[in-house]
Design an enzyme around this catalytic site. Structure first.
Site: not given
Ligand code: ITT
Length: 199
Positions: A11, A13, A70, A178, A184
């Site tokens: 991914n 991102g 995940d 973020k 995360r």
């Protein structure tokens, strides 16, 4: 301390966020795509099972320690969906925009007070493919689902995830902010505390 490890994600991102989050730690990061890793199927019932499967596959195929994430969006009004199916909520070939459209349609008649949601993230570190003592970090980020996308930063559901303490969507946040607040960032901080104590 410098360690080489394979980052078990495809991914883009997530890769951008991990590059920024892990840069200060002095690790040499290897992308699984650079080593031709065939990703594990993601058919677990939990984020943890999927993260373990991804880390194990990447470690087994590269011979390196592996880090896997995940994660997904858990929406209370949808009974926890899309949850572990977040990446493919709108179908097997769905992209971020398709998933966001499906989410907004599913919540079309749900009032603001019932649009509570959170992101969940599990990050697993395996020293080797058969490691019986995986290090596991988990993080949660609570917010609310907007009625239309706002902002262009981030990825996935960020444009419709309202962050109450910042008064804007996750896609309107500076990437560093973020990473400080997100599921995360929190999961990685929890994992790093364990890594620091690990010999
Ligand atoms: P890898 O398995 O290769 O890491 P993936 O996209 O399939 O990539 P997941 O199965 O963990 O990864 O699915 C995570 C999905 O949850 C992701 O595709 C987004 O739709 C959503 N998601 C996770 N973290 C997010 C974040 O920080 N911002 C927005 N959406 C996020």
């Amino acid at each position: 301390m410098s360690r080489e490890l394979v980052l078990a994600t495809g991914n883009a991102g997530k890769l951008r966020e991990f590059d920024a989050l892990l840069a200060p730690l002095g690790w040499t990061l290897v992308r699984q795509s650079e080593r031709g890793v065939v990703p594990a199927p993601e058919d677990g019932a939990t984020f943890l099972e999927n993260a373990l499967a991804k880390a194990r596959a990447a470690s087994a195929q590269t011979g390196l320690p592996a880090l896997a994430d995940d994660s997904g969006l858990v929406v209370a009004a949808l009974g926890g969906a899309p949850g572990v199916h977040s990446a493919r909520y709108a179908g097997p070939d769905a992209g971020d925009a398709d998933n966001v459209r499906r989410l907004l349609a599913a919540l079309a008649h749900v009032p603001e007070s019932q649009r509570t949601a959170h992101f969940h993230c599990v990050i697993v570190y395996l020293r080797h493919a058969a490691d019986p003592e995986p290090l596991i970090g988990q993080g949660r980020w609570v917010g609310r689902i907007l009625t239309a996308p706002q902002g262009t930063a981030g990825f996935g559901y960020d444009p419709v995830f309202f962050v109450p303490e910042q008064g804007c969507s996750a896609a309107e946040l500076d990437p560093a902010v973020k990473n400080r607040l997100s599921h995360r960032g929190r999961a990685l901080a929890a994992l790093c505390a364990q890594l620091a104590a690990d010999d």
